[in-house]
Scaffold this motif. Structure first.
Motif, PDB file in Angstrom:
ATOM      1  N   UNK B  80       0.820  -1.209   0.000  1.00 53.80           N
ATOM      2  CA  UNK B  80       0.000   0.000   0.000  1.00 53.80           C
ATOM      3  C   UNK B  80       0.853   1.258   0.000  1.00 53.80           C
ATOM      4  N   UNK B  81       1.905   1.277   0.829  1.00 54.31           N
ATOM      5  CA  UNK B  81       2.775   2.464   0.885  1.00 54.31           C
ATOM      6  C   UNK B  81       3.516   2.656  -0.439  1.00 54.31           C
ATOM      7  N   UNK B 184      -4.083   7.193 -11.961  1.00 53.19           N
ATOM      8  CA  UNK B 184      -3.342   7.622 -10.764  1.00 53.19           C
ATOM      9  C   UNK B 184      -4.268   7.816  -9.558  1.00 53.19           C
ATOM     10  N   UNK B 185      -5.442   8.404  -9.826  1.00 51.23           N
ATOM     11  CA  UNK B 185      -6.402   8.610  -8.729  1.00 51.23           C
ATOM     12  C   UNK B 185      -6.852   7.254  -8.176  1.00 51.23           C
ATOM     13  N   UNK B 190      -6.613   2.925  -3.953  1.00 50.50           N
ATOM     14  CA  UNK B 190      -6.244   1.559  -3.565  1.00 50.50           C
ATOM     15  C   UNK B 190      -5.119   1.587  -2.534  1.00 50.50           C
ATOM     16  N   UNK B 191      -4.130   2.433  -2.771  1.00 49.06           N
ATOM     17  CA  UNK B 191      -3.015   2.554  -1.819  1.00 49.06           C
ATOM     18  C   UNK B 191      -3.524   2.902  -0.427  1.00 49.06           C
ATOM     19  N   UNK B 222      -9.591   7.927   6.517  1.00 50.51           N
ATOM     20  CA  UNK B 222      -9.689   9.397   6.552  1.00 50.51           C
ATOM     21  C   UNK B 222      -8.355  10.014   6.978  1.00 50.51           C
ATOM     22  N   UNK B 223      -7.726   9.411   7.986  1.00 49.08           N
ATOM     23  CA  UNK B 223      -6.449   9.933   8.492  1.00 49.08           C
ATOM     24  C   UNK B 223      -5.364   9.856   7.415  1.00 49.08           C
ATOM     25  N   UNK B 224      -5.241   8.670   6.782  1.00 50.96           N
ATOM     26  CA  UNK B 224      -4.223   8.514   5.736  1.00 50.96           C
ATOM     27  C   UNK B 224      -4.552   9.389   4.520  1.00 50.96           C
TER      28      UNK B 224
END
Lengths: 71, 251
Positions: B80-81, B184-185, B190-191, B222-224
């Motif tokens: 994910x990162x 990209x969006x 997904x990331x 929401x935080x990420x």
């Protein structure tokens, strides 16, 4: 032998590739989270460490790009 | 609630990878012929389906759930990162956007140079097989990790199948690579989802108690999301500053 090598190369590329800092960062996140799992701040600590890893990784890529442009 | 987030995560991830695979398949089919290309696609899809069918139940039945969640959580965090980092760098202008038109042209140009054989075309088969298998392998890992940790392997497989079917149907209907897809969006979404699920499951595996249990995936998202928006905003400003000072130097 060819297939064994290909198998390990796939996992190396998948997990480390050109972002070893993310791999190391995730290990640190898991290690610290494991130690602090039972503490009251663990659920804030884990996402905070993930964000720090992401910032450092993006910052590292941006710095390299800026230095390359200035050269 | 986490079922719908899981479905969405697998669906978008698979759609992104399917768009990339479709570009390769169309390039092979148009330049080399469709018969061997379709055979390559079918062989790759069959191999991927076997992988999910064999590995999925094995992981669920033989690996303790806590160990599975730590390992899967770690994998999702890393993957994910990586996706998020790439999407942030592209969005802020530090990395070139993924260009399906350019990739298609390069593939067509390369494949046209190889002499065609009558009947079975091994080049078309190999290119289609490798394209679908390698892009699909990433989807298989996402399906297995998200599906096994939540004990919803069937739902994850259905989401992946639906996304692939949708992209194939649109691709065949318009007969061209899908360069207008906001790749990209989608990659960024997904990331964010993979990092959120990765945090949640690795935490669960390590014995943490998330406030609100499954619902904490939403506040993690929401935080990420907020952190990602701030990183993009700062990086994009820096990019503009560097571009201005660069043009000032040359002037």
């Amino acid at each position: 032998m060819k297939y064994v090598k290909a198998f390990f190369m796939f996992w190396f590329d998948f997990l480390i590739g050109d972002t070893p800092e993310i791999f190391v960062g995730a290990l640190i996140v898991l290690g610290v989270a494991a130690v602090a799992a039972k503490s009251s701040i663990s659920t804030e600590l884990l996402p905070a460490l993930v964000i720090v890893t992401l910032v450092l990784s993006v910052g590292w890529a941006v710095t390299r790009s800026v230095l390359k442009t200035k050269r | 609630m986490s079922s719908s987030v899981l479905f969405l995560a697998v669906f978008i991830a698979c759609a992104v990878e399917s768009v990339e695979a479709l570009t390769i398949v169309l390039a092979a089919g148009i330049t080399r012929g469709w018969r061997s290309t379709f055979q390559g696609v079918a062989a790759a899809l069959g191999t991927l389906a076997v992988l999910v069918a064999v590995l999925g139940p094995t992981l669920v039945h033989y690996v303790p759930i806590r160990t599975l969640r730590i390992v899967v959580g770690g994998l999702l965090l890393i993957y994910g990162m990586q996706w998020l980092r790439k999407a942030i760098l592209r969005q802020s202008g530090f990395k070139a956007m993924h260009d399906e038109d350019k990739i298609f042209d390069e593939q067509v140009s390369e494949l046209s140079k190889i002499p065609k054989s009558s009947g079975y075309d091994s080049t078309a088969f190999t290119v289609a097989f490798k394209g679908v298998f390698l892009e699909g392998l990433e989807v298989v890992i996402i399906v297995l990790t998200l599906g096994t940790s939540s004990h919803r392997l069937g739902l994850a497989a259905i989401a992946a199948g639906a996304a692939a079917a949708m992209v194939i149907a649109i691709g065949l209907a318009v007969s061209k690579q899908l360069s207008k897809v906001p790749e990209n969006a989608m990659k960024m979404v997904v990331g964010l989802m993979l990092v959120s699920f990765g945090s949640f499951w690795s935490g669960e595996g390590l014995g943490m108690t998330w406030p609100g249990n499954d619902a904490s995936i939403i506040w993690l998202l929401a935080l990420y999301g907020l952190a990602t928006a701030l990183i993009i905003s700062y990086s994009a400003r820096l990019r503009r500053k560097v571009a201005i000072s660069g043009s000032g130097q040359t002037a």
